[in-house]
Structures are given as structure tokens and as C-alpha cells.
Design an enzyme around this catalytic site. Structure first.
Site, PDB file in Angstrom:
ATOM      1  N   HIS A 249      -2.931  42.162  19.925  1.00  0.00           N
ATOM      2  CA  HIS A 249      -3.131  40.745  20.146  1.00  0.00           C
ATOM      3  C   HIS A 249      -3.345  40.102  18.780  1.00  0.00           C
ATOM      4  O   HIS A 249      -4.388  40.327  18.170  1.00  0.00           O
ATOM      5  CB  HIS A 249      -4.339  40.496  21.028  1.00  0.00           C
ATOM      6  N   HIS A 261     -11.772  38.189  27.878  1.00  0.00           N
ATOM      7  CA  HIS A 261     -11.618  37.750  29.268  1.00  0.00           C
ATOM      8  C   HIS A 261     -12.825  36.928  29.709  1.00  0.00           C
ATOM      9  O   HIS A 261     -12.702  36.066  30.582  1.00  0.00           O
ATOM     10  CB  HIS A 261     -11.481  38.958  30.202  1.00  0.00           C
ATOM     11  N   ASP A 334      -1.854  35.136  25.157  1.00  0.00           N
ATOM     12  CA  ASP A 334      -2.527  35.960  26.147  1.00  0.00           C
ATOM     13  C   ASP A 334      -2.795  35.050  27.353  1.00  0.00           C
ATOM     14  O   ASP A 334      -2.605  33.822  27.285  1.00  0.00           O
ATOM     15  CB  ASP A 334      -3.824  36.539  25.575  1.00  0.00           C
TER      16      ASP A 334
END
Length: 615
Positions: A249, A261, A334
């Protein structure tokens, strides 16, 4: 353009960067000559004139839609189960994938297990064909790019009977670029056969923080040069298989103690540390021709002092990735439903800011109508220009063209049957997995086990939630594998937090056994798993521990006769570990990360490259 008619298929602790030493020469070699781009210039390509004509014929609504990659519930594009229809209506405002395409003109769809997209290979292939039929049957000239997260190891959306392969850290333990390339080739071929042409792998993050809650074994390891080499190999494998690889990422999620998250992590690396630790795998990916790069919802003040998450940072995505690294492929966010990207701005601002930063694909916003209308309004208000949208759409269409989706986006039943889970792939997966199992402790040469000397085995331990690649709990898988090799084995699941009663049950069950095999899972200082192991050791029955996720477990356990690490608990890795335990294969894996002392993180118990072999 010609489209074949669809074929019916119905039937941890603080980071210790000082432990890591990487020379500039090694980093440069791993980057395979990527160098530093002095300026970013979009080069005209042979297909661009044709693709620009397609873009010119799009309405503004169609252009906006091409930028989105969206989830949708259901196993079918037109006839999902009623529960999935209800979920789609609640979350997206449409009933089916076909309606999603009709209303929002989305350029991509992402498959998830929990969205009931991936029941079995033939169903997945039929869903993919249905999605393409819905896109092209309404007069559009643009196929859909279907994607998923098939990292293998602990992140796996397509399970058996597809071939399951070792994950990134296991491949790091194997250390073979040829195996990493072969694994990506197998994964890519099987994804392409079921209509998935963009995979969000390989992970290019360098995991230098043992406490990283979100990357960990999803990374190839802690050595930037080694990670760069394995990323390069996997990019090559996916490209040869006709699947777009995605390095993630960017600019590097390997040194976080917060899961993006659920929060917004900050990377405290200096610019120099970023260049040394985080950049090499992404440089290598660019040099290898990576098709897409996924952004991270992380703050990196050394690269952008505004403290915007990288996904929304023009200095990071355009200044560093585009201009400095010279990357002109697709940049995908993402997932936009993650808290890391939502903490500073509202859902209606995030997609607009991401596009302004340099993103091309907007992945899975929590509310598509909000995100889609926000981009449309930004163009109508002049905050974004159609020309800016056209730049990203051209990159996306270039990728679709390179993958052959304009020529034929459909898959066939024969292709699924021939490719997915074939005998050659399964045998290669077993061989690759055997080369990753790492032996860390073997007191007095206790291993390998043999049915003659250690015939009665009790298998206890953690049975974490299964990735898609696991057909049953780890204790059951290990027990079955031992029985197949001639052992008398029994299973007792004690969980990741065994109760006092369960520990007593395990101690009682150990009586009369020749060996107790304990599967451990992310052991912490306060973990009851430590008590379980200590109590079993106290029985006098030899104990062997098997770290089925993080290899760091060994630092918090003592008294066991042997310890191995598998880096994941999918069947292919657990069965390979049993073959190593029984001497049917030799342990050749080597640690791709250092294991530090639980009491003194400055002390390395097992360095990178450590691993025992049988005499």
C-alpha cells in the site's frame, strides 16, 4: 471490436528499524535499475487514439462511473438470492450487478467472499460473464475490469477447489524468486480463467514493526531488498498470466501500530528512512511494469506535512509516485469505507480529493451515490475538469486493452475445468509450501517424528476464523494430515484464548500420548496460550509448537521440544508443515523477519535468515 457471446456455465512491540541494515547497493540492485525519475510525462501509446475516441463518446455520467470499482452482493449478475437483493438495495440502491452497471456505469467490480460472489469457480465465471454481458449488452463499448484480493495466505477470496498457495511471508521464508514468480503465475492463470483480471497483490510493504496489526504476514518480510526482489518476481508472474498485479500500500504500510481499517496510522520515518525502507519494493514494481498501485490510508509527514492520508495527498501520489518514481499506470485507492481515509474528511469529499491527488480508480466507497454524485458535482462546479477525468479513464482503458478485454472479456467452462485447481498447479503449490516451512527449535534433534516412535499424537491449539483457502479448523487439518502419514492423531480445539477448563481438558487428554502438537496464534504476554503450553510441557509429554500465523510466538514460549512456523493456516501450508514434521520433506525455510526477545526488544533471538535443518 468483437465480443464473443457469453458461454453459459450453469451447473506486537515498538518498531526496531535499527535491527535492519540495508546497503544502498542492495537497494539499488533490488529496484532493478528503476532509478529516480526527474519528471513525469505521459507518453502516447499505439492504442491511445482509439481509446480517446471511446472516451469522447462518453457522457459525463459514464466518465464518472468508469472511475469507480464497486462491491455488489450476489452469486449472479441478474438473479442473486433475495438476501443479496436486500443488501444491495440497502447499501447501493440497486438490486443486482446488472442494475449497478446500468445506473452508475461503473468501470470495475470487486469480488468478496462475504458478498457471496465466490462460491465456486464455475459460479464465479458465470458471474463474470453476466457482468460483462450487462456492460456490453446495453450498447457500451467498455468492458468491466473485475478485481479481488487474492493475496493467498491469510487473505484469500477464492477458495478450494482453486489452487491455494503460500502467502507473502511464507514465500519470503522460502526466499525463491522463481517460486514467487511461479506462485503468481498459477494464481493469475486461475483468476483469469474465472474472469478476474485485476488482483490486489502483491503486498509491497516492508514489515519492520512486529506489532503491525494489519500487514504482518501479508508482507514478504523486513528486508527491503528481499521484498523488492519478490515483488518483482510476482509482478512478472501475474503479467505473464494476463492479470493486472497491484502493488500495495503506497507509500508503505509496514511500520504501523494502527490498523487503517479502524483508524489513521502515522508513519514517522524520515525522508531518508522512507527511501531506504519503504521505497525499494515500489521502485522495483514500477521497473517491472506494474499495472496498478494501491494507495495507503496513512499519514507520512516526511512526504506531506499537511498530514492528509496518502490516498488524498497530491505531494505523495503525484509528486512522489508519478513524478519522482516515474509511474504512469493506474493508481487505485484502498477501500474508501476504511476509517483511515474518513477521519479527516467526509465521504462526499474523499473521492474528489483522491482524484485531485492523482488517483485513477476509486475503490468501494461506503455510499456509492454520495461518492458518485460528489465527483459529478465537482466537475459541474469546476473543481475538477473533464480533462482530468479523461486522464484517469485513459489509464484505466489502457489497462483493459492490455488485458485483452476489448477483444474478448468472456470466459468458458472448458477454460475453468482445464486451469482451475489442476493437478500440476496443486503439485507445484505443495512443493512451494514445503520450501517455506521454518524450523526454529529442535531440542536434541527431536524432529522428525515417526509413526514407530511417536505414533500417538494429540493436536491442540488455536482454530482462528478460516480464510477462504481453508476447508476446516487447523486442528482438524493437522490431525487428518498426520493420520494420512500413519500416525494415530486426535484433535482438541482449545482456541486462541483457552479457558482454564479447556486447558485442564487438554492436560488430561495428553496422558499416554507420545507427542502433543500445539498450534499457536499470535501469542502475547498475557495470552492464555502461554499457560496452555506451559501446562502441557509440565506433563512430561514432548510438546511441539506450530506458529500458524506470526513467527514471533516462539519468543513467548518455553519448554517445547521443537517449534516450526508456517506463516498462515491454510490447508496447503499446514499439510506441508506436517510433511516436514514427519520427515517427508526437509525444513528449508528461513526467517524473513527478526524475532526479538519478548522482554528486551533490542535483543534479537532469531535473526533474519535463521532456520534449522534436519541432520
Amino acid at each position: 471490436m468483437h465480443h464473443r457471446a457469453p458461454v453459459s456455465l450453469s451447473t506486537p512491540t515498538p518498531s526496531r528499524r535499527t535491527l535492519l541494515t540495508v546497503t544502498a547497493a542492495a537497494v539499488a540492485a533490488a529496484a532493478t535499475g528503476a532509478g529516480t525519475a526527474t519528471a513525469h510525462t505521459a507518453r502516447e501509446r499505439p492504442d491511445d487514439r482509439r481509446l480517446r475516441r471511446i472516451i469522447d463518446r462518453m457522457s459525463l455520467a459514464e466518465k464518472v462511473g468508469q472511475l469507480f470499482v464497486m462491491r455488489v452482493y450476489g452469486h449472479s449478475a441478474t438473479a442473486p438470492d433475495q438476501a443479496d437483493v436486500d443488501a444491495n438495495l440497502k447499501e447501493i440502491g440497486v438490486r443486482t450487478a446488472a442494475e449497478l452497471i446500468e445506473r452508475y456505469h461503473v468501470g470495475g467490480i470487486i469480488y468478496f467472499t462475504w458478498a457471496h460472489n465466490t462460491r465456486d469457480p464455475f459460479q464465479i465465471a458465470e458471474l463474470s460473464n453476466g457482468i460483462q454481458q450487462a456492460a456490453l449488452g446495453r450498447g457500451s463499448r467498455v468492458p468491466v475490469l473485475i478485481s479481488t484480493d487474492q493475496e493467498h495466505g491469510i487473505v484469500c477470496r477464492v477458495g478450494e477447489p482453486a489452487t491455494l498457495l503460500p502467502g507473502a511471508m511464507a514465500l519470503g521464508a522460502g526466499g525463491s524468486r522463481a517460486d514467487a514468480r511461479r506462485a503468481a503465475g498459477i494464481a493469475g492463470a486461475e483468476l483469469a480463467a474465472i474472469g478476474i483480471r485485476q488482483n490486489y497483490a502483491p503486498v509491497a510493504d516492508v514489515n519492520v514493526n512486529p506489532a503491525n496489526p494489519v500487514i504482518g504476514v501479508r508482507s514478504f518480510g523486513s528486508d527491503p531488498a528481499a521484498v523488492a526482489g519478490l515483488v518483482t518476481a510476482q509482478v512478472q508472474g501475474y503479467r505473464r498470466a494476463g492479470v493486472a498485479a497491484t502493488s500495495k500500500h503506497f507509500p508503505g504500510h509496514g511500520d504501523t501500530a494502527v490498523d487503517s481499517h479502524y483508524g489513521l496510522p502515522t508513519i514517522t520515518h524520515t525522508r531518508e528512512e522512507w527511501e531506504e525502507l519503504d521505497a525499494p519494493p515500489f521502485r522495483a514494481a514500477v521497473a517491472a511494469g506494474i499495472d496498478s498501485i494501491m494507495t495507503a490510508h496513512i499519514v507520512v509527514p516526511a512526504l506531506d506535512p499537511s498530514e492528509d492520508p496518502a490516498t488524498l495527498s497530491r505531494p505523495i501520489l503525484t509528486g512522489v509516485l508519478r513524478e519522482r518514481l516515474g509511474y504512469d499506470g493506474v493508481v487505485v485507492t484502498d477501500a474508501l469505507g476504511m476509517e483511515g481515509v474518513r477521519t479527516k474528511y467526509g465521504d462526499e469529499r474523499v473521492p474528489v480529493l483522491a482524484l485531485k491527488a492523482g488517483v485513477d480508480q476509486l475503490l468501494n466507497p461506503p455510499k456509492l451515490d454520495v461518492a458518485w454524485n460528489a465527483v459529478l458535482k465537482a466537475v459541474e462546479d469546476g473543481e475538477l475538469t473533464e480533462r482530468r477525468l479523461d486522464e484517469s479513464i485513459l489509464r484505466v482503458l489502457r489497462l483493459k486493452a492490455r488485458l485483452g478485454l476489448f477483444r474478448n472479456p468472456y470466459v468458458t467452462r472448458a477454460g475453468v475445468a482445464r486451469v482451475v485447481g489442476n493437478a500440476t498447479h496443486l503439485a507445484q503449490a505443495d512443493r512451494i509450501a514445503e520450501a517455506t516451512t521454518t524450523l526454529l527449535v529442535n531440542e536434541g534433534g527431536f524432529l522428525p517424528l515417526s509413526p514407530a516412535r511417536h505414533g500417538s499424537v494429540l493436536v491442540v491449539g488455536a482454530d482462528p476464523a478460516s480464510p477462504s483457502g481453508t476447508t476446516g479448523p487447523p486442528t482438524a487439518t493437522l490431525t487428518t494430515a498426520l493420520r494420512e502419514l500413519g500416525f494415530t492423531a486426535t484433535a482438541l480445539s482449545t482456541g486462541t484464548a483457552p479457558t482454564a477448563a479447556r486447558i485442564e481438558e487438554a492436560v488430561a487428554a495428553a496422558a499416554g500420548k507420545d507427542v502433543v502438537l500445539v498450534g499457536t496464534y499470535n501469542v502475547t504476554g498475557a495470552s492464555a496460550q502461554r499457560t496452555l503450553v506451559a501446562r502441557l510441557v509440565a506433563t512430561g509429554v514432548p510438546v511441539v509448537t506450530l506458529a500458524i500465523r506470526n513467527p514471533y510466538d516462539v519468543a513467548r514460549l518455553s519448554g517445547q521440544r521443537a517449534t516450526l512456523a508456517t506463516y498462515a493456516w491454510t490447508d496447503v501450508e499446514l499439510r506441508a508443515a506436517v510433511r516436514v514434521l514427519a520427515g517427508r520433506a526437509r525444513p528449508v525455510g528461513r526467517l524473513p523477519v527478526p524475532v526479538q526477545s519478548a522482554d528486551d526488544p533490542t535483543k534479537v533471538l532469531y535473526p533474519v535468515g535463521y532456520g534449522l535443518s534436519y541432520r
